[in-house]
Scaffold this active site. Structure first.
Site, short mmCIF file in Angstrom:
data_model
loop_
_atom_site.label_atom_id
_atom_site.label_comp_id
_atom_site.label_asym_id
_atom_site.label_seq_id
_atom_site.Cartn_x
_atom_site.Cartn_y
_atom_site.Cartn_z
N CYS A 181 6.88 -6.81 6.84
CA CYS A 181 7.84 -6.57 7.85
C CYS A 181 8.14 -7.34 8.68
O CYS A 181 7.37 -8.22 9.38
CB CYS A 181 7.64 -5.03 8.39
SG CYS A 181 9.09 -4.44 9.28
N ASN A 204 -3.01 4.76 16.76
CA ASN A 204 -4.32 4.48 15.88
C ASN A 204 -4.58 2.94 15.96
O ASN A 204 -4.08 2.05 15.63
CB ASN A 204 -3.95 4.64 14.41
CG ASN A 204 -4.00 6.13 14.16
OD1 ASN A 204 -5.30 6.84 14.18
ND2 ASN A 204 -3.09 6.72 13.70
N CYS A 211 -1.63 6.53 10.60
CA CYS A 211 -0.21 5.69 11.16
C CYS A 211 -0.45 4.48 12.03
O CYS A 211 -1.19 4.50 12.79
CB CYS A 211 0.45 6.78 12.27
SG CYS A 211 1.93 6.27 12.87
N GLY A 255 7.24 -2.10 5.59
CA GLY A 255 8.57 -2.50 5.60
C GLY A 255 9.64 -1.53 6.18
O GLY A 255 9.49 -0.42 6.50
N CYS A 287 2.18 -1.62 15.43
CA CYS A 287 2.15 -1.46 14.04
C CYS A 287 1.41 -2.66 13.37
O CYS A 287 1.99 -3.85 13.59
CB CYS A 287 3.27 -1.07 13.50
SG CYS A 287 3.38 -0.84 11.86
N GLU A 330 0.84 -1.23 -0.10
CA GLU A 330 0.01 -0.03 -0.13
C GLU A 330 1.06 1.21 -0.02
O GLU A 330 1.92 1.36 0.66
CB GLU A 330 -0.89 0.02 1.30
CG GLU A 330 -2.09 -0.97 0.88
CD GLU A 330 -3.03 -1.06 2.25
OE1 GLU A 330 -2.68 -1.11 3.48
OE2 GLU A 330 -4.31 -1.20 2.10
N SER A 357 12.43 6.37 14.18
CA SER A 357 11.32 5.88 15.13
C SER A 357 11.78 5.28 16.49
O SER A 357 12.40 4.47 16.80
CB SER A 357 10.46 4.67 14.46
OG SER A 357 10.07 4.95 13.29
N LEU A 358 11.40 6.13 17.67
CA LEU A 358 12.02 5.80 18.81
C LEU A 358 10.81 5.25 19.56
O LEU A 358 11.17 4.22 20.45
CB LEU A 358 12.22 7.35 19.37
CG LEU A 358 13.30 7.24 20.85
CD1 LEU A 358 14.54 6.60 20.46
CD2 LEU A 358 13.71 8.70 21.27
N HIS A 359 9.77 5.90 20.03
CA HIS A 359 8.63 5.52 20.78
C HIS A 359 8.90 5.13 22.30
O HIS A 359 7.89 4.65 22.86
CB HIS A 359 8.27 4.18 20.06
CG HIS A 359 7.94 4.30 18.59
ND1 HIS A 359 7.12 5.16 18.00
CD2 HIS A 359 8.56 3.62 17.46
CE1 HIS A 359 7.38 5.18 16.78
NE2 HIS A 359 8.01 4.30 16.28
#
Length: 480
Positions: free
Chosen positions: A165, A352, A397, A214, A172, A130, A270-272
């Site tokens: 991925c 999300n 997201c 990915g 995710c 996508e 991307s830390l998070h």
């Protein structure tokens, strides 16, 4: 002038070997994917083809110019054996071995909230990815039009680099499917071709972000080749600073290569989490590169681009806010201390939801998001809250997983992109936040989500969070 000199042939043989390695490496972390016909925008493969026929690679530019100048929605695809100026002896073989577009657009969904467009692209071998075209209205959200100069109507394309991925980030959708294969460079560029044809003109998309399905740096050779194609004047001619690559840092060597080989490309990390222990829980691949070493690479990237303006040196730091997991004020203070003094800008991304998340994460309240944001701002860390794009079509997201968002919708009056650090409480004063929450509550509750075929999921959508701020900076520079 079409035949190779001995030195040309030596260089070309090296390119052929590199092309073969790249195709084989499509399987280094996933299934090898052999394509026939091959994508015409795939430079390593096309270079190898020309060299193998004793023709100088300079003809690639003629081929791409012919294709792009004759590529229009609804029109017949240009014929590769009609390319002007190339040797007649390669025309038949070129048309047999290559195709203008090797993938097909299976489905397109358009958000009625903000015009975000989600494209489901089927690859030649049946895999599906996508891509998302994010429309920015160009309106500043702050009532005083604060930071309006950073806004502007524009479109940003989020592309996928892998089918699935392997990293398994817990918040995710893409991480639920595993890795099925790596995309070729030409297939990545074809996502831009599909998007341009749907938008109706080639110049509508000014920015590209590698935040789709990915981990881009685990398919480094293909991604770096695709980026060179995106910025190549003979192909898509984007400014290097309009391309952003997002990574969790699972491939330190390739992250270093990106900084060295493509220093003008923007970086998003991307830390998070504010510490290593929590980050490993949320992002299992974080074990590979501890936070300290990851941020050292971020600092190096900032230093490498010292010739640019301060804003261009900023690295985006994505942080998905999970209720009760990483959104406390103490964690906000820890994050502020970790990032203070660094050339970064934090994109806070309220979680999300997506179907099938076994962790049962929840989105934090608007107040909790505001409080977290304020702690960072008070700690002298630049920060934005990422407004949701395309939530009604499962294009927000973390949601891309080939799930079908079928909510009936009416247009929300709120510009989903935030071009400022506007707090949710300020939106509430203007009556917009309640309107947004009411709309989402009514229509997302009605949404039906289905898996269609193989789960071709998009990791990007955690990455889509960084898009708003990245492109705001790019637009301001162009406006000058």
């Amino acid at each position: 002038g079409s035949f190779l000199t001995s030195s040309d042939r030596a260089v070309a043989l090296s390119a052929m070997a590199a092309a073969g390695v790249m195709q084989a490496k499509g399987s280094a972390t996933g299934r090898r994917r052999d394509l026939h016909p091959k994508p015409i925008f795939d430079e390593p493969s096309l270079r190898s083809f020309l060299v193998g026929h004793g023709v100088k690679p300079v003809h690639m530019g003629k081929i791409w110019k012919h294709v792009l100048s004759n590529l229009h929605e609804g029109a017949q695809l240009p014929r590769l054996d009609d390319v002007p100026g190339i040797p007649d002896r390669i025309r038949k073989a070129l048309a047999e071995e290559y195709a203008v577009i090797t993938s097909s657009l299976v489905k397109m969904s358009v958000s009625e909230i903000d015009g975000t467009m989600k494209l489901l692209v089927r690859l030649q071998d049946g895999g599906e990815v996508e891509a998302v075209v994010i429309h920015h209205s160009g309106e500043a959200e702050h009532p005083d039009q604060r930071q309006a100069d950073r806004c502007g109507e524009r479109d940003t394309l989020c592309v996928s680099s892998q089918v699935g991925c392997r990293l398994g980030c817990t918040f995710c959708a893409t991480g639920t499917m595993g890795l099925q294969g790596n995309l070729w460079p030409g297939e990545i560029q074809e996502q831009l071709v599909h998007a341009q044809m749907q938008k109706g003109h080639a110049n509508s998309i000014l920015n590209v972000v590698f935040m789709g399905m990915g981990e881009p740096l685990e398919n480094y050779d293909a991604v770096s080749s695709a980026i060179r194609g995106l910025v190549d004047p003979f192909r898509f001619g984007l400014a290097p600073s309009s391309v952003t690559v997002s990574t969790v840092g699972s491939s330190p060597r390739n992250m270093q290569r990106l900084l060295e080989e493509l220093p003008k490309i923007k970086l998003a990390v991307s830390l998070h989490a504010p510490n290593q222990a929590l980050r490993e829980q949320l992002v299992p691949a974080a074990k590979i590169l501890p936070i300290g070493k990851l941020l050292a690479l971020v600092d190096e990237h900032s230093q490498r681009t010292t010739g640019e303006s301060k804003r261009q040196r900023m690295v985006m730091v994505s942080y998905v806010l999970l209720k009760g997991v990483n959104d406390s004020l103490e964690q906000a203070r820890e994050l502020a201390e970790l990032l203070k003094g660094r050339s970064v800008i934090v994109n806070l991304i309220p979680y999300n939801p997506f179907e099938g998340n076994v962790h049962e994460y929840e989105e934090p309240s608007p107040k909790d998001v505001d409080d977290f944001l304020k702690v960072l701002a008070q700690g002298e860390v630049r920060v934005f809250e990422r407004r949701h794009h395309g939530r009604d079509i499962a294009a927000a997201c973390g949601q891309l997983a080939k799930l079908n968002g079928t909510a009936e919708s009416t247009r929300d009056q709120l510009d989903i992109e935030s071009c400022s650090c506007t707090l949710n409480k300020d939106l509430r004063k203007r009556g917009l936040l309640e309107q947004k929450e009411e709309w989402l509550g009514q229509h997302l509750a009605k949404s039906t989500w289905k898996h269609a075929g193989l789960a071709t999921v998009t990791a990007a959508l955690v990455g889509l969070a960084a898009v708003g701020a990245v492109q705001a900076f790019s637009w301001r520079r162009r406006a000058r």
